[in-house]
Enzyme design. Sequence first.
Site, PDB file in Angstrom:
ATOM      1  CB  CYS A 171      -0.973  -0.016   1.180  1.00 14.38           C
ATOM      2  SG  CYS A 171      -0.162   0.004   2.803  1.00 14.38           S
ATOM      3  CG  ASN A 193       4.482  -1.702   4.993  1.00 18.06           C
ATOM      4  OD1 ASN A 193       5.600  -2.032   5.375  1.00 18.06           O
ATOM      5  ND2 ASN A 193       3.484  -2.568   5.011  1.00 18.06           N
ATOM      6  CB  CYS A 229      -3.412   1.721   7.204  1.00 17.79           C
ATOM      7  SG  CYS A 229      -3.207   3.168   8.263  1.00 17.79           S
ATOM      8  NE  ARG A 230      -4.419   1.588   1.936  1.00 18.03           N
ATOM      9  CZ  ARG A 230      -4.258   2.307   0.841  1.00 18.03           C
ATOM     10  NH1 ARG A 230      -5.163   2.211  -0.127  1.00 18.03           N
ATOM     11  NH2 ARG A 230      -3.226   3.105   0.686  1.00 18.03           N
ATOM     12  CB  SER A 231       0.357  -3.498   2.744  1.00 17.10           C
ATOM     13  OG  SER A 231       1.246  -2.568   3.272  1.00 17.10           O
ATOM     14  CG  ASP A 273      -5.140   6.119   2.463  1.00 15.32           C
ATOM     15  OD1 ASP A 273      -5.121   5.808   3.672  1.00 15.32           O
ATOM     16  OD2 ASP A 273      -4.314   6.868   1.928  1.00 15.32           O
TER      17      ASP A 273
END
Length: 159
Positions: free
Chosen positions: A10, A13, A15-17, A127
């Site tokens: 993401c 690196n 939050c999402r990934s 995001d």
Amino acid sequence: MDKTKILFVCLGNICRSPSAEAVMKALVKNRGIEEEFEIDSAGITGYHAGEPADQRMQRHALNRGINLTSISRQVKSPKDFDYFDYIIGMDDQNMDDLYGLSPSDKSGKISKMTDYCSHHQNASVPDPYYGGAAGFELVLDILEDACDGLLNHIEANVK
Ligand code: 4NP
């Protein structure tokens, strides 16, 4: 048999990934097949390199029993594109950036997380950084769906 190596990517690196990494690790562990996989995550940017996952993301994940332990790092080209079998972006900007970073003969390894969803129609994992609690919950909802589909896809390809 070689391990299947997956890199989730993401922007930051944090939050999402890292959440995708943890959800996927929990999934393969629950199925007793964790030895068959190497799972990591990275950011398009290195702005948060060396930092743990965002506190809000950690809290929402922990409420579902998912512990975010990874430390942020930036994607490395060509190393990551050589090493990993699957390089998975979270949104269209990540996809553009990954295609831009990838050696041309490795770009077939790149795919988008939401392509593996079977219950969510979202075209990206949005995001959550500048939003509220609902955004973090949506990230986890989409990732749980997508990781399940990704594992099914890998198992169908490997066997
Ligand atoms: P991520 O979220 O890409 O899911 O880790 C973000 C983290 C940090 C920033 C943007 C998105 N930032 O602008 O610092």
